[in-house]
Design a protein around this motif. Structure first.
Motif, PDB file in Angstrom:
ATOM      1  N   ARG A 159      45.434 -48.280  87.151  1.00 47.84           N
ATOM      2  CA  ARG A 159      44.850 -49.061  88.246  1.00 47.84           C
ATOM      3  C   ARG A 159      43.335 -49.134  88.075  1.00 47.84           C
ATOM      4  O   ARG A 159      42.689 -48.166  87.705  1.00 47.84           O
ATOM      5  CB  ARG A 159      45.176 -48.442  89.593  1.00 47.84           C
ATOM      6  N   LYS A 160      42.795 -50.303  88.391  1.00 50.34           N
ATOM      7  CA  LYS A 160      41.342 -50.485  88.336  1.00 50.34           C
ATOM      8  C   LYS A 160      40.864 -50.893  89.713  1.00 50.34           C
ATOM      9  O   LYS A 160      41.550 -51.613  90.438  1.00 50.34           O
ATOM     10  CB  LYS A 160      40.987 -51.542  87.302  1.00 50.34           C
ATOM     11  N   TYR A 161      39.679 -50.433  90.062  1.00 45.15           N
ATOM     12  CA  TYR A 161      39.121 -50.643  91.392  1.00 45.15           C
ATOM     13  C   TYR A 161      37.700 -51.173  91.295  1.00 45.15           C
ATOM     14  O   TYR A 161      37.007 -50.948  90.308  1.00 45.15           O
ATOM     15  CB  TYR A 161      39.104 -49.322  92.181  1.00 45.15           C
ATOM     16  N   THR A 162      37.290 -51.849  92.356  1.00 44.06           N
ATOM     17  CA  THR A 162      35.906 -52.286  92.499  1.00 44.06           C
ATOM     18  C   THR A 162      35.371 -51.679  93.783  1.00 44.06           C
ATOM     19  O   THR A 162      36.041 -51.716  94.820  1.00 44.06           O
ATOM     20  CB  THR A 162      35.814 -53.825  92.568  1.00 44.06           C
ATOM     21  N   LEU A 163      34.176 -51.120  93.711  1.00 40.12           N
ATOM     22  CA  LEU A 163      33.530 -50.536  94.881  1.00 40.12           C
ATOM     23  C   LEU A 163      32.460 -51.503  95.365  1.00 40.12           C
ATOM     24  O   LEU A 163      31.533 -51.847  94.624  1.00 40.12           O
ATOM     25  CB  LEU A 163      32.890 -49.188  94.532  1.00 40.12           C
TER      26      LEU A 163
ATOM     27  N   ASN B 169      41.707 -53.889  92.145  1.00 38.25           N
ATOM     28  CA  ASN B 169      41.403 -55.196  91.569  1.00 38.25           C
ATOM     29  C   ASN B 169      42.519 -56.211  91.752  1.00 38.25           C
ATOM     30  O   ASN B 169      42.247 -57.401  91.904  1.00 38.25           O
ATOM     31  CB  ASN B 169      41.053 -55.063  90.091  1.00 38.25           C
ATOM     32  N   ASN B 170      43.777 -55.780  91.774  1.00 41.49           N
ATOM     33  CA  ASN B 170      44.848 -56.768  91.943  1.00 41.49           C
ATOM     34  C   ASN B 170      44.923 -57.291  93.374  1.00 41.49           C
ATOM     35  O   ASN B 170      45.693 -58.189  93.670  1.00 41.49           O
ATOM     36  CB  ASN B 170      46.202 -56.215  91.478  1.00 41.49           C
ATOM     37  N   CYS B 171      44.135 -56.752  94.290  1.00 45.05           N
ATOM     38  CA  CYS B 171      44.062 -57.247  95.675  1.00 45.05           C
ATOM     39  C   CYS B 171      42.895 -58.213  95.864  1.00 45.05           C
ATOM     40  O   CYS B 171      42.696 -58.732  96.967  1.00 45.05           O
ATOM     41  CB  CYS B 171      43.892 -56.082  96.647  1.00 45.05           C
TER      42      CYS B 171
END
Length: 79
Positions: free
Chosen positions: A5-9, A43-45
């Motif tokens: 999973r990848k995230y953006t803050l 990121n997929n959201c």
């Protein structure tokens, strides 16, 4: 797999920090508090978040490319 999973803050701040004000010096642009907030979004959201923000802009008759700030809503500066 959770490790993929990848995230953006997204980070935002409000206020003008001033260490000098705390030392007894006062400047007109200094504020007593600085508020720092963040939202972590998978990121997929991102497409869902963009669609929701577009909905809010249409609802309050804001331009699609325009940034908006919560203070406009609290001060009654939106239609």
């Amino acid at each position: 797999m959770q490790g993929d999973r990848k995230y953006t803050l997204y980070i935002d701040e409000s206020g003008t920090p001033s260490i000098e004000k705390r030392k007894g010096k006062k400047y007109s642009n200094a504020e007593k508090y600085l508020v720092l907030s963040g939202v972590l979004v998978e990121n997929n959201c991102d497409a869902e978040m963009s669609a929701y923000m577009s909905h809010i802009k249409r609802r309050y008759e804001l331009f699609e490319g325009e940034s908006f700030h919560a203070n406009k809503f609290f001060e009654g500066n939106v239609p």
